[in-house]
Scaffold this motif. Structure first.
Motif, PDB file in Angstrom:
ATOM      1  N   LEU A 247       0.829  -1.209   0.000  1.00 24.09           N
ATOM      2  CA  LEU A 247       0.000   0.000   0.000  1.00 24.09           C
ATOM      3  C   LEU A 247       0.867   1.263   0.000  1.00 24.09           C
ATOM      4  N   GLU A 248       1.922   1.274   0.825  1.00 26.18           N
ATOM      5  CA  GLU A 248       2.832   2.423   0.877  1.00 26.18           C
ATOM      6  C   GLU A 248       3.470   2.675  -0.487  1.00 26.18           C
ATOM      7  N   THR A 249       3.948   1.600  -1.099  1.00 23.98           N
ATOM      8  CA  THR A 249       4.639   1.715  -2.386  1.00 23.98           C
ATOM      9  C   THR A 249       3.687   2.159  -3.487  1.00 23.98           C
ATOM     10  N   THR A 250       2.495   1.576  -3.512  1.00 25.22           N
ATOM     11  CA  THR A 250       1.497   1.948  -4.524  1.00 25.22           C
ATOM     12  C   THR A 250       1.103   3.406  -4.388  1.00 25.22           C
ATOM     13  N   LYS A 251       1.018   3.877  -3.164  1.00 26.65           N
ATOM     14  CA  LYS A 251       0.633   5.267  -2.896  1.00 26.65           C
ATOM     15  C   LYS A 251       1.622   6.243  -3.528  1.00 26.65           C
ATOM     16  N   ILE A 252       2.921   5.951  -3.385  1.00 25.29           N
ATOM     17  CA  ILE A 252       3.949   6.832  -3.949  1.00 25.29           C
ATOM     18  C   ILE A 252       3.893   6.810  -5.470  1.00 25.29           C
ATOM     19  N   GLN A 290       7.506  16.707  -6.462  1.00 29.20           N
ATOM     20  CA  GLN A 290       7.110  15.355  -6.844  1.00 29.20           C
ATOM     21  C   GLN A 290       8.137  14.380  -6.264  1.00 29.20           C
ATOM     22  N   PRO A 291       7.753  13.129  -6.009  1.00 25.80           N
ATOM     23  CA  PRO A 291       8.726  12.143  -5.518  1.00 25.80           C
ATOM     24  C   PRO A 291       9.828  11.907  -6.545  1.00 25.80           C
ATOM     25  N   GLY A 292      11.054  11.700  -6.062  1.00 25.36           N
ATOM     26  CA  GLY A 292      12.171  11.379  -6.937  1.00 25.36           C
ATOM     27  C   GLY A 292      12.393   9.882  -7.008  1.00 25.36           C
ATOM     28  N   GLU A 293      13.478   9.494  -7.666  1.00 25.65           N
ATOM     29  CA  GLU A 293      13.774   8.079  -7.859  1.00 25.65           C
ATOM     30  C   GLU A 293      13.952   7.339  -6.532  1.00 25.65           C
ATOM     31  N   ILE A 294      14.536   8.003  -5.523  1.00 23.64           N
ATOM     32  CA  ILE A 294      14.761   7.291  -4.263  1.00 23.64           C
ATOM     33  C   ILE A 294      13.456   6.999  -3.534  1.00 23.64           C
ATOM     34  N   SER A 295      12.429   7.824  -3.758  1.00 21.74           N
ATOM     35  CA  SER A 295      11.125   7.535  -3.158  1.00 21.74           C
ATOM     36  C   SER A 295      10.375   6.483  -3.973  1.00 21.74           C
ATOM     37  N   GLN A 320      21.584  12.186   3.371  1.00 16.87           N
ATOM     38  CA  GLN A 320      20.560  12.332   4.415  1.00 16.87           C
ATOM     39  C   GLN A 320      19.413  11.328   4.249  1.00 16.87           C
ATOM     40  N   PRO A 321      18.877  11.131   3.027  1.00 23.49           N
ATOM     41  CA  PRO A 321      17.828  10.107   2.875  1.00 23.49           C
ATOM     42  C   PRO A 321      18.295   8.699   3.225  1.00 23.49           C
ATOM     43  N   LEU A 322      19.551   8.381   2.928  1.00 22.61           N
ATOM     44  CA  LEU A 322      20.064   7.061   3.281  1.00 22.61           C
ATOM     45  C   LEU A 322      20.075   6.859   4.787  1.00 22.61           C
ATOM     46  N   GLU A 323      20.314   7.934   5.521  1.00 19.62           N
ATOM     47  CA  GLU A 323      20.371   7.853   6.986  1.00 19.62           C
ATOM     48  C   GLU A 323      18.977   7.873   7.605  1.00 19.62           C
ATOM     49  N   ASP A 324      18.141   8.826   7.151  1.00 16.70           N
ATOM     50  CA  ASP A 324      16.828   9.044   7.770  1.00 16.70           C
ATOM     51  C   ASP A 324      15.712   8.213   7.146  1.00 16.70           C
ATOM     52  N   ARG A 325      15.956   7.684   5.941  1.00 19.15           N
ATOM     53  CA  ARG A 325      14.978   6.874   5.211  1.00 19.15           C
ATOM     54  C   ARG A 325      13.701   7.652   4.888  1.00 19.15           C
ATOM     55  N   GLU A 326      13.865   8.953   4.718  1.00 16.65           N
ATOM     56  CA  GLU A 326      12.799   9.802   4.223  1.00 16.65           C
ATOM     57  C   GLU A 326      13.410  11.082   3.666  1.00 16.65           C
ATOM     58  N   VAL A 327      12.679  11.750   2.785  1.00 11.35           N
ATOM     59  CA  VAL A 327      13.149  12.994   2.164  1.00 11.35           C
ATOM     60  C   VAL A 327      12.190  14.104   2.538  1.00 11.35           C
ATOM     61  N   THR A 328      12.723  15.195   3.061  1.00 11.87           N
ATOM     62  CA  THR A 328      11.901  16.352   3.390  1.00 11.87           C
ATOM     63  C   THR A 328      12.259  17.495   2.448  1.00 11.87           C
ATOM     64  N   ILE A 329      11.253  17.997   1.748  1.00 11.95           N
ATOM     65  CA  ILE A 329      11.444  19.092   0.795  1.00 11.95           C
ATOM     66  C   ILE A 329      10.697  20.314   1.308  1.00 11.95           C
ATOM     67  N   SER A 330      11.424  21.381   1.528  1.00 11.53           N
ATOM     68  CA  SER A 330      10.832  22.586   2.119  1.00 11.53           C
ATOM     69  C   SER A 330      10.692  23.690   1.083  1.00 11.53           C
ATOM     70  N   ALA A 332       8.686  27.838   0.713  1.00  9.14           N
ATOM     71  CA  ALA A 332       8.346  28.985   1.563  1.00  9.14           C
ATOM     72  C   ALA A 332       7.029  28.778   2.298  1.00  9.14           C
ATOM     73  N   LYS A 333       6.044  28.168   1.623  1.00  8.42           N
ATOM     74  CA  LYS A 333       4.709  28.063   2.210  1.00  8.42           C
ATOM     75  C   LYS A 333       4.332  26.660   2.681  1.00  8.42           C
ATOM     76  N   PHE A 334       5.167  25.676   2.370  1.00 10.03           N
ATOM     77  CA  PHE A 334       4.806  24.318   2.796  1.00 10.03           C
ATOM     78  C   PHE A 334       6.031  23.419   2.801  1.00 10.03           C
ATOM     79  N   THR A 335       5.874  22.289   3.467  1.00 10.41           N
ATOM     80  CA  THR A 335       6.916  21.262   3.525  1.00 10.41           C
ATOM     81  C   THR A 335       6.279  19.909   3.247  1.00 10.41           C
ATOM     82  N   VAL A 336       6.912  19.117   2.383  1.00  8.10           N
ATOM     83  CA  VAL A 336       6.395  17.775   2.110  1.00  8.10           C
ATOM     84  C   VAL A 336       7.472  16.745   2.438  1.00  8.10           C
ATOM     85  N   THR A 337       7.029  15.585   2.867  1.00  6.77           N
ATOM     86  CA  THR A 337       7.953  14.499   3.206  1.00  6.77           C
ATOM     87  C   THR A 337       7.582  13.251   2.418  1.00  6.77           C
ATOM     88  N   TYR A 338       8.586  12.656   1.771  1.00  2.00           N
ATOM     89  CA  TYR A 338       8.387  11.413   1.032  1.00  2.00           C
ATOM     90  C   TYR A 338       9.187  10.299   1.697  1.00  2.00           C
TER      91      TYR A 338
END
Length: 511
Positions: A247-252, A290-295, A320-330, A332-338
């Motif tokens: 489900l997680e993978t399909t969602k991305i 948008q999600p990148g290849e690592i997501s 950082q993604p290799l360590e945290d296992r997530e990507v945060t993109i910031s 000015a008005k919002f932040t998204v995490t993949y």
């Protein structure tokens, strides 16, 4: 007349419900507000043509449309159907009594037919959470959205089916998906199997260890030695995906419109971007993130072929993604995490010519060329790769023998048993599921060594000039080797095998 109709916007891998208010009054004009992008602003032309070609018309009055919340940027052509149905209802061309019960999305063609949208799965999940009775969307996305139970999903081919549904002239067929059955049906046999590989026993062993402990791995060998062939077979020995992982993978993949008609993904993804890829394409981002290849490789494998050929800036953003296992993109008005929990598999030639230390090599590289080539891979990035393995060309005798090699399914059984041991070990830890994720605290607790093993490791580090960064990696890998054997303790033979998998830390490689 004022009508409220509902659509949805996707940010990251989560959806946000958008309320579309359509008001038709005296006057002339078409006013669209609420931070729409150009694709939405151009929707009036598609809507006008689609309505005319299906027996309806765009009212010659003042049309005001507000997309709320007004401070949230809306993008894409998926709101065409939402706006069109809102205009028809506000102008009394169709009945509006049931419109508020449904979430409606779809891109219109000029003839009124519908084109698929992105993010159907997260939108359907949000629609269920917010208590909508159903979700009306293009037929191509129906199976994907139908994964969500207790939500009526209607796949339609054109706008006329929607208008007739709200007028009570047509009953739409619900899309029913048995999620568990769908999931197990999609667990097909992998396309690539280790039974096809001749020789390379030591490399296959290292890949089994990498799969069992979730370790990142790099293959070093000359051209034609089989690095890419072996890497493509790694997903076939990883444990089968759980329903939650699917489900997680399909969602991305839904967010970027890459879900096939099969719906729920049953195979672990294998992503292999070209070395010319940009850092944004790799980790995600852009003006509208948008999600990148690592997501897209989440819960699967990211394969970087010819690692030194990638731009250094691209490789560094992976740290950082290799360590945290997530990507945060910031922004000015919002932040998204993949999410980006993947296994990194990389390959490289041992030198620019590809034939380092080969006496029969047709081309050799100077020491300065060697250093420049290898320096493209930074120490901090290598810190996050647990296993380095040298891949040598397979001799003719091995290539020509008829004896079948061990199949992926046999290797996968051993890998799955080792993963089960790790799952039991890390039950009390929320974000740790396998050995590669251990931090210093867990290494001290679960990787205790006997005096004999300690002396062996000490001597190896001194003799082979292994760097300090190799110490924790050797302990993690030795823990995995012990798990594959079903051993509760790490013995000296586990340590000695793990030491072999640190080629790039030895003197003469990276200095």
């Amino acid at each position: 007349m004022l009508v409220k109709i509902y659509g949805s916007a996707v940010f990251g891998v989560e959806a946000t419900t958008i309320t579309v208010e359509v008001n038709i009054d005296k006057g002339i004009g078409y006013h669209l507000v609420g931070l729409p992008d150009n694709a939405i602003k151009e929707s009036s032309y598609r809507i006008s043509a689609a309505l005319n070609n299906n027996g309806y018309k765009l009212p010659g009055k003042k049309i005001t449309i507000n997309m709320a919340p007004a401070d949230l940027r809306k993008e894409g052509s998926a709101y065409d159907l939402t706006l069109a149905i809102g205009i028809l209802a506000a102008s009394n061309q169709i009945k509006s009594t049931k419109i508020g019960d449904y979430l409606i999305m779809g891109e219109l063609s000029l003839d009124g037919s519908l084109q698929p949208i992105r993010g159907a799965l997260p939108i359907a999940i949000k629609a269920r959470e917010e208590g909508f009775k159903g979700f009306i969307l293009p037929k191509q996305n129906a199976k994907e959205a139908g994964i969500v139970d207790t939500l009526d999903v209607y796949g339609v081919e054109n706008i006329t089916e929607v208008t007739q549904f709200f007028d009570g002239k047509k009953i739409l067929e619900k899309t029913i998906v048995d999620t568990r059955k769908e999931f197990y049906n999609n667990l097909e046999h992998p396309e690539f199997d280790f039974s096809d590989v001749k020789g390379q026993e030591s490399v296959k062993r290292s890949m089994e260890i990498a799969a069992a402990g979730g370790h990142n791995i790099i293959l070093i060998g000359p051209p034609g030695s089989g690095k890419t062939m072996l890497s493509k077979r790694l997903p076939s020995i990883l444990p089968p995906m759980t329903l939650q992982e699917a489900l997680e993978t399909t969602k991305i993949h839904s967010v970027v419109g890459k879900v096939k008609e099969a719906g729920l993904m049953g195979q672990r993804p294998f992503r292999s971007p070209h070395h010319t890829i940009s850092d944004v394409a790799l980790v995600g981002g852009g003006q509208y993130p948008q999600p990148g290849e690592i997501s897209l490789a989440h819960n699967g494998v990211l394969f970087l072929d010819e690692l030194p050929e990638f731009k250094r800036t691209v490789l560094e953003v992976m740290r950082q993604p290799l360590e945290d296992r997530e990507v945060t993109i910031s922004r000015a008005k919002f932040t998204v995490t993949y999410p980006s929990s993947f296994m990194l598999v990389a390959s490289m030639n041992p030198s620019p010519s590809g034939y380092f230390n080969d006496p029969d090599a047709p081309v050799t590289s100077s020491p300065s060329e060697m250093q420049r080539y290898l320096s493209k891979i930074s120490g901090p990035l290598l810190d996050r790769i647990d296993i380095h393995i040298e891949v040598n060309p397979v001799p003719f005798e091995k290539l020509s023998e008829d004896r079948p090699s061990e199949s992926s399914s046999t290797i996968r059984e051993r890998v799955t048993k080792a993963r089960d041991i790790q799952s039991e070990r890390f039950t009390d830890y929320k974000n740790i599921h396998y050995n590669a994720q251990m931090n210093v605290k867990q290494i001290k607790k679960y990787c205790k060594l006997s005096d004999e093993s300690k002396n062996l490791l000490k001597n190896a580090m001194e003799r082979l000039n292994l760097s300090a960064r190799a110490y924790d990696r050797i302990l993690k890998v030795s823990r995995t080797i012990a798990d594959l054997e079903g051993s509760a303790t790490i013995s000296s033979n586990h340590i000695s095998e793990a030491i072999q998998y640190r080629s790039l830390d030895r003197e003469g490689w990276l200095g």
